[in-house]
Design a protein around this motif. Structure first.
Motif, mmCIF file in Angstrom:
data_model
loop_
_atom_site.group_PDB
_atom_site.id
_atom_site.type_symbol
_atom_site.label_atom_id
_atom_site.label_comp_id
_atom_site.label_asym_id
_atom_site.label_seq_id
_atom_site.Cartn_x
_atom_site.Cartn_y
_atom_site.Cartn_z
ATOM 1 N N ASN A 364 0.690 -1.228 -0.098
ATOM 2 C CA ASN A 364 0.113 0.110 0.048
ATOM 3 C C ASN A 364 0.951 1.303 0.041
ATOM 4 O O ASN A 364 0.431 2.204 0.404
ATOM 5 C CB ASN A 364 -0.819 -0.005 1.170
ATOM 6 C CG ASN A 364 -1.960 -1.074 1.193
ATOM 7 O OD1 ASN A 364 -2.532 -1.467 -0.131
ATOM 8 N ND2 ASN A 364 -2.389 -1.675 2.097
ATOM 9 N N GLU A 365 2.078 1.215 -0.467
ATOM 10 C CA GLU A 365 3.061 2.343 -0.682
ATOM 11 C C GLU A 365 2.695 3.242 -1.879
ATOM 12 O O GLU A 365 2.302 2.601 -3.016
ATOM 13 C CB GLU A 365 4.490 1.826 -0.399
ATOM 14 C CG GLU A 365 5.322 3.310 -0.416
ATOM 15 C CD GLU A 365 6.698 2.704 -0.301
ATOM 16 O OE1 GLU A 365 7.680 3.574 -0.426
ATOM 17 O OE2 GLU A 365 7.219 1.427 -0.093
ATOM 18 N N SER A 366 3.115 4.347 -1.995
ATOM 19 C CA SER A 366 2.956 5.358 -3.107
ATOM 20 C C SER A 366 3.972 6.029 -3.434
ATOM 21 O O SER A 366 4.540 6.428 -2.107
ATOM 22 C CB SER A 366 1.663 6.016 -3.322
ATOM 23 O OG SER A 366 1.425 7.019 -2.208
ATOM 24 N N ARG A 367 4.588 6.484 -4.483
ATOM 25 C CA ARG A 367 5.363 7.458 -4.525
ATOM 26 C C ARG A 367 5.165 8.490 -5.581
ATOM 27 O O ARG A 367 4.746 8.139 -6.863
ATOM 28 C CB ARG A 367 6.860 6.867 -4.854
ATOM 29 C CG ARG A 367 7.997 7.672 -4.949
ATOM 30 C CD ARG A 367 9.386 6.729 -5.076
ATOM 31 N NE ARG A 367 9.575 5.582 -4.113
ATOM 32 C CZ ARG A 367 10.852 4.862 -3.967
ATOM 33 N NH1 ARG A 367 11.572 5.153 -4.999
ATOM 34 N NH2 ARG A 367 10.635 4.181 -2.854
ATOM 35 N N HIS A 386 8.547 -11.510 -9.246
ATOM 36 C CA HIS A 386 8.876 -11.516 -7.747
ATOM 37 C C HIS A 386 8.146 -10.294 -6.944
ATOM 38 O O HIS A 386 8.232 -10.070 -5.791
ATOM 39 C CB HIS A 386 10.430 -11.211 -7.776
ATOM 40 C CG HIS A 386 11.394 -12.141 -8.292
ATOM 41 N ND1 HIS A 386 11.757 -11.960 -9.516
ATOM 42 C CD2 HIS A 386 11.966 -13.138 -7.762
ATOM 43 C CE1 HIS A 386 12.468 -12.925 -9.858
ATOM 44 N NE2 HIS A 386 12.410 -13.638 -8.663
ATOM 45 N N SER A 387 7.137 -9.774 -7.644
ATOM 46 C CA SER A 387 6.239 -8.869 -6.967
ATOM 47 C C SER A 387 4.739 -9.598 -6.372
ATOM 48 O O SER A 387 4.567 -10.788 -6.725
ATOM 49 C CB SER A 387 5.544 -8.109 -7.993
ATOM 50 O OG SER A 387 6.420 -6.971 -8.395
ATOM 51 N N GLN A 388 4.464 -9.010 -5.220
ATOM 52 C CA GLN A 388 3.263 -9.592 -4.506
ATOM 53 C C GLN A 388 2.221 -8.610 -4.307
ATOM 54 O O GLN A 388 1.231 -9.307 -3.629
ATOM 55 C CB GLN A 388 3.981 -10.080 -3.014
ATOM 56 C CG GLN A 388 4.869 -11.369 -3.194
ATOM 57 C CD GLN A 388 5.587 -11.652 -1.819
ATOM 58 O OE1 GLN A 388 6.080 -10.855 -1.215
ATOM 59 N NE2 GLN A 388 5.228 -12.791 -1.635
ATOM 60 N N ALA A 389 2.204 -7.403 -4.837
ATOM 61 C CA ALA A 389 1.108 -6.751 -4.740
ATOM 62 C C ALA A 389 -0.229 -7.238 -5.478
ATOM 63 O O ALA A 389 0.194 -7.682 -6.567
ATOM 64 C CB ALA A 389 1.660 -5.279 -5.119
ATOM 65 N N GLU A 390 -1.294 -6.999 -4.910
ATOM 66 C CA GLU A 390 -2.471 -7.171 -5.749
ATOM 67 C C GLU A 390 -2.568 -6.207 -6.932
ATOM 68 O O GLU A 390 -2.904 -6.576 -8.079
ATOM 69 C CB GLU A 390 -3.631 -7.149 -4.971
ATOM 70 C CG GLU A 390 -3.618 -8.335 -4.017
ATOM 71 C CD GLU A 390 -5.152 -8.551 -3.506
ATOM 72 O OE1 GLU A 390 -6.020 -7.528 -3.650
ATOM 73 O OE2 GLU A 390 -5.003 -9.526 -2.761
ATOM 74 N N LEU A 479 3.135 6.539 -8.575
ATOM 75 C CA LEU A 479 3.526 5.038 -8.367
ATOM 76 C C LEU A 479 2.871 4.605 -7.361
ATOM 77 O O LEU A 479 3.075 5.092 -6.364
ATOM 78 C CB LEU A 479 4.943 4.839 -8.533
ATOM 79 C CG LEU A 479 5.220 3.222 -8.717
ATOM 80 C CD1 LEU A 479 4.936 2.773 -9.980
ATOM 81 C CD2 LEU A 479 6.905 3.106 -8.422
ATOM 82 N N VAL A 480 1.986 3.589 -7.406
ATOM 83 C CA VAL A 480 1.128 2.822 -6.348
ATOM 84 C C VAL A 480 1.289 1.337 -6.496
ATOM 85 O O VAL A 480 1.406 0.899 -7.525
ATOM 86 C CB VAL A 480 -0.297 3.360 -6.360
ATOM 87 C CG1 VAL A 480 -0.334 4.749 -6.327
ATOM 88 C CG2 VAL A 480 -0.856 2.879 -7.802
ATOM 89 N N ALA A 481 1.002 0.725 -5.369
ATOM 90 C CA ALA A 481 1.136 -0.447 -4.976
ATOM 91 C C ALA A 481 -0.067 -0.530 -4.063
ATOM 92 O O ALA A 481 -0.272 -0.076 -3.158
ATOM 93 C CB ALA A 481 2.362 -1.090 -4.333
ATOM 94 N N GLU A 482 -1.039 -1.824 -4.333
ATOM 95 C CA GLU A 482 -2.190 -1.838 -3.413
ATOM 96 C C GLU A 482 -2.145 -3.430 -2.989
ATOM 97 O O GLU A 482 -2.050 -4.213 -3.778
ATOM 98 C CB GLU A 482 -3.426 -1.540 -4.333
ATOM 99 C CG GLU A 482 -3.665 -0.278 -4.821
ATOM 100 C CD GLU A 482 -4.891 -0.102 -5.613
ATOM 101 O OE1 GLU A 482 -5.788 -1.103 -5.684
ATOM 102 O OE2 GLU A 482 -5.350 0.875 -6.380
ATOM 103 N N GLU A 485 0.706 -9.683 -0.240
ATOM 104 C CA GLU A 485 1.400 -10.038 0.865
ATOM 105 C C GLU A 485 2.997 -9.417 0.858
ATOM 106 O O GLU A 485 3.546 -9.823 1.887
ATOM 107 C CB GLU A 485 1.664 -11.792 0.581
ATOM 108 C CG GLU A 485 0.278 -12.362 0.658
ATOM 109 C CD GLU A 485 -0.384 -12.133 2.155
ATOM 110 O OE1 GLU A 485 0.423 -12.223 3.148
ATOM 111 O OE2 GLU A 485 -1.633 -12.087 1.913
ATOM 112 N N GLY A 486 3.197 -8.654 -0.268
ATOM 113 C CA GLY A 486 4.596 -8.217 0.021
ATOM 114 C C GLY A 486 4.893 -7.185 -0.972
ATOM 115 O O GLY A 486 3.904 -6.365 -1.373
ATOM 116 N N LYS A 487 6.002 -6.901 -1.580
ATOM 117 C CA LYS A 487 6.421 -5.622 -2.232
ATOM 118 C C LYS A 487 6.193 -5.676 -3.606
ATOM 119 O O LYS A 487 5.800 -6.752 -4.059
ATOM 120 C CB LYS A 487 7.861 -5.424 -2.046
ATOM 121 C CG LYS A 487 8.822 -6.491 -2.439
ATOM 122 C CD LYS A 487 10.355 -6.300 -2.049
ATOM 123 C CE LYS A 487 11.134 -7.716 -2.550
ATOM 124 N NZ LYS A 487 12.448 -7.542 -2.061
#
Length: 507
Positions: A364-367, A386-390, A479-482, A485-487
């Motif tokens: 849930n980090e954004s930049r 290797h990404s785990q974000a949905e 840039l966003v991740a939602e 289980e991980g990065k």
């Protein structure tokens, strides 16, 4: 045989002057908040289908359906822009206006070819309403011809292919090419039985045309018309493309009001086209229709599409203009479908490129990447293995009130998504494109203009083109991740500004 009966009804030069005045009047009040800097559009007024694409006397010419007196569809004229290099474009005078009986309600879509004696020849549909007012009782449509020495001024020659059956309600959009010593024409037809077909005619002299027969019949009885057909060779294959009216949505496919796509197969002159692939959409976005292709000076197959604002509301029609083209695309074969990359000349517009390198985001980090981007050419690669974000992606056109358009990879759908749910202006909803995850990575190229976003997936095996009308204020890119289980891992990311395509700024 050419039919010049009742020509002319109106003085063509007077009609063109009225059209120019209409465009200028709308331009005087034009708002530029969403007006494109990177996409072909009329200076003002409504536009739709690309027409008459060709290379002639050292310049590329792109014509388009134009209503010069309003910002919604109306009596069709032909607008015109041209370019020496496909990157920078010049506005040209309105090319054609209704001036004789067969076209008194509109000069509809068509194509251009270069004759053996070096002239540009336009074939287009002359349009009349049967009841003189609207489409309630159907159309009277015939294929017409015009000739030009310079690509700017046209001499109309009248009707060359009259409609053969008064029961036919749609009969339009001729595409012409030379096959050996024979000129070949295809156009879309709604038969008296209301089935969508593409008919073929041939001619030895560009004037006298003989009916060959239907070259393609759509198998779906609900599809009643195949607008803006195109037919061209690509490698050892032939491609037929059309814009299907009446196609029903199914899953992620064909979600728009009307949908443009293609089939690949084989064809021999005098024979029907043999379809060898499934129908495939040219573009998975909200706003794509009526593409036309042409051959570049170096032999590449180029395609221009119309970003069609079918779904209400249409915010830019309050701004003195409505409608734009996509970025021109190069068409190549990719197995059982087509790859449509932005033309290589578009790279010339990049400037002030920022390279962000590799980036990792937590859950849930954004930049924030760019504080204000009117335009952008974005290239990014996501490490899917290797990404785990949905969801991993970019919020584009992000304004201070939270409005944005999200372009992302969605791990639950396993598709690329363009999501407009957070937009104040215009239609919302989302569109998706499939992708092959086998290589464990996703390449995206995203072209952002003032009011649109085009997403090219894995070197343009799929494309999503949609309008995106940002709210007032700076337009950030984030840039966003939602969830997940991980990065989220972005292997590479760069963003360039774009200089305008227009040779001379409007203001």
């Amino acid at each position: 045989m050419m039919n010049v009966e009742n020509m002319p009804t109106y003085d063509q030069s007077e009609q063109l002057a009225k059209a120019e005045a209409g465009v200028d009047q709308l331009f005087a009040q034009r708002k530029d908040r969403w007006y494109p800097l990177e996409h072909i559009a009329s200076k003002a007024g409504w536009i739709n289908d690309p027409n008459g694409l060709c290379y002639f006397k050292g310049r590329y010419h792109a014509y388009f359906q134009l209503h010069p007196f309003g910002t919604q569809w109306g009596p069709m004229h032909w607008g015109h822009v041209s370019s020496e290099d496909l990157a920078t474009w010049r506005r040209e005078p309105v090319a054609m206006a209704p001036s004789f009986e067969a076209e008194k309600d509109g000069v509809f879509s068509g194509s251009a070819v270069i004759s053996d004696d070096g002239k540009m020849v336009i074939y287009y549909t002359g349009h009349r309403w049967r009841n003189g007012v609207n489409e309630d009782e159907g159309n009277l449509q015939e294929q017409c011809m015009a000739v030009s020495e310079d690509g700017i001024h046209f001499e109309k020659k009248g009707v060359v292919v009259p409609c053969p059956d008064d029961r036919i309600p749609h009969f339009r959009d001729p595409k012409v090419w030379k096959q050996g010593d024979t000129w070949t024409m295809v156009f879309g037809v709604c038969t008296p039985e209301h089935r969508g077909e593409i008919w073929m005619y041939t001619s030895p002299d560009m004037v006298n045309w003989t009916f060959v027969g239907p070259v393609y019949k759509h198998p779906d009885p609900k599809v009643f018309m195949l607008e803006c057909p195109d037919m061209f060779p690509l490698g050892d294959e032939w491609v037929i493309c059309y814009s299907a009216m009446g196609l029903s949505p199914e899953g992620f496919e064909a979600r728009n009001h009307n949908n443009a796509g293609y089939v690949i197969g084989s064809w021999e002159p005098g024979q029907p086209f043999k379809q060898e692939t499934e129908f495939h959409l040219w573009d998975d976005g909200h706003n794509f229709y009526a593409p036309q292709t042409c051959e570049a000076a170096d032999g590449r197959r180029l395609m221009f599409g119309w970003m069609s604002p079918f779904t209400q509301p249409i915010p830019m029609d309050e701004d003195g203009w409505c409608g734009q083209f996509t970025v021109p695309r190069e068409v190549t074969l990719a197995g059982d479908h087509l790859r449509t990359l932005p033309i290589r000349e578009f790279d010339q517009l990049d400037e002030d490129k920022q390279d962000f390198g590799a980036i990792e985001l937590g859950v849930n980090e954004s930049r924030d990447l760019v504080a204000d981007a009117q335009t952008a050419d974005i290239e990014m690669e996501i490490d899917l293995a290797h990404s785990q974000a949905e969801r991993i992606g970019l919020e584009i056109h992000r304004t201070s009130n939270g409005d944005h358009t999200l372009v992302c990879y969605d791990d639950q759908l396993e598709r690329v998504v363009l999501d407009r749910h957070a937009n104040t202006y215009g239609d919302r909803g989302y569109r998706t494109a499939p992708l092959d995850k086998s290589e464990g990575k996703l390449k995206l190229r995203i072209i952002v203009d003032r009011g649109s976003v085009e997403v090219y997936v894995n070197d343009a095996l799929e494309v999503i083109s949609s309008y995106s009308f940002p709210a007032e204020g700076p337009r950030a890119i984030r840039l966003v991740a939602e969830s997940g289980e991980g990065k989220a891992i972005v292997s590479s990311l760069s963003i360039a500004k774009l200089r305008t395509i227009w040779e001379t700024p409007d203001r």
